[in-house]
Design an enzyme around this catalytic site. Structure first.
Site, PDB file in Angstrom:
ATOM      1  CB  CYS A  67      27.905  26.533  36.375  1.00 11.80           C
ATOM      2  SG  CYS A  67      28.582  27.371  37.810  1.00 11.80           S
ATOM      3  CG  HIS A 100      43.921  45.706  37.233  1.00  3.56           C
ATOM      4  ND1 HIS A 100      43.323  46.564  38.129  1.00  3.56           N
ATOM      5  CD2 HIS A 100      44.249  46.463  36.160  1.00  3.56           C
ATOM      6  CE1 HIS A 100      43.295  47.790  37.612  1.00  3.56           C
ATOM      7  NE2 HIS A 100      43.848  47.739  36.408  1.00  3.56           N
TER       8      HIS A 100
END
Length: 145
Positions: A67, A100
Site C-alpha cells: 500500500c 530474526h
C-alpha cells in the site's frame, strides 16, 4: 517444492503488485493474487485480511502486501495470530525481518520506494530463512494467545 506466495494490495500498490507477480513466477514461485485488479480506490483491509488468512492457515507459505505507506496493511495483517508482518523499505531490513523475526508477510511502501528496490526487497524476503536459535525464543513470546 516451490514456495507459495500470497499477494495483495490497495489502489496505491496495484501497479507494483502487477509487476511483482511475473517477477516471482520467473523465480519459480507460485503466486496467489488476492487483488485488487484495478487502481480504483479500495479499502486495504479487504485485501490484507485474505492474504494474512491464507498465510495463517498455511495455504500460502509467505505473503506480500503493498500500500502507499505499508502501515495500513501491516497493522491489519498483524491482527491475525501467527502473522508477523514487517514493513520493509531496505533489503537489509527485509533480511533481518526473516532471519530474526521469522516474518511471514512483507509489507511494501509503494509511495516511498521504487519498483526495482521493491523487487530486491521481495527477493531477499522470500529467499531468506529464519535463523532460529536465540531468535526462536523471542518469536515464541510474540503471540497473545
Amino acid at each position: 517444492m516451490s514456495k507459495k506466495i500470497a499477494i495483495g494490495s490497495d489502489h496505491a500498490g496495484v501497479d507494483y503488485k502487477a509487476a511483482l507477480i511475473p517477477f516471482l513466477e520467473e523465480l519459480g514461485y507460485t503466486v496467489q493474487d488476492f487483488g485488487p485488479s484495478t487502481a480504483d480506490s479500495v479499502d486495504y483491509p479487504d485485501f490484507a485480511h485474505p492474504v494474512a488468512s491464507s498465510v495463517e492457515t498455511k495455504e500460502n507459505d509467505l505473503g506480500i502486501l503493498i500500500c502507499g505507506s505499508a502501515n495500513g496493511v501491516a497493522i491489519t495483517a498483524n491482527k491475525h495470530q501467527g502473522i508477523r508482518a514487517a514493513i520493509c523499505w531496505l533489503e537489509e531490513i527485509s533480511a533481518l525481518a526473516r532471519q530474526h523475526n521469522d516474518a511471514n508477510i512483507v509489507c511494501i511502501p509503494a509511495r516511498f520506494i521504487d519498483l526495482d528496490l521493491a523487487k530486491r526487497i521481495v527477493r531477499t524476503f522470500v529467499t531468506t530463512d529464519f535463523e532460529g536459535g536465540r531468535h526462536a525464543n523471542r518469536v515464541n513470546k510474540i503471540s497473545c494467545s
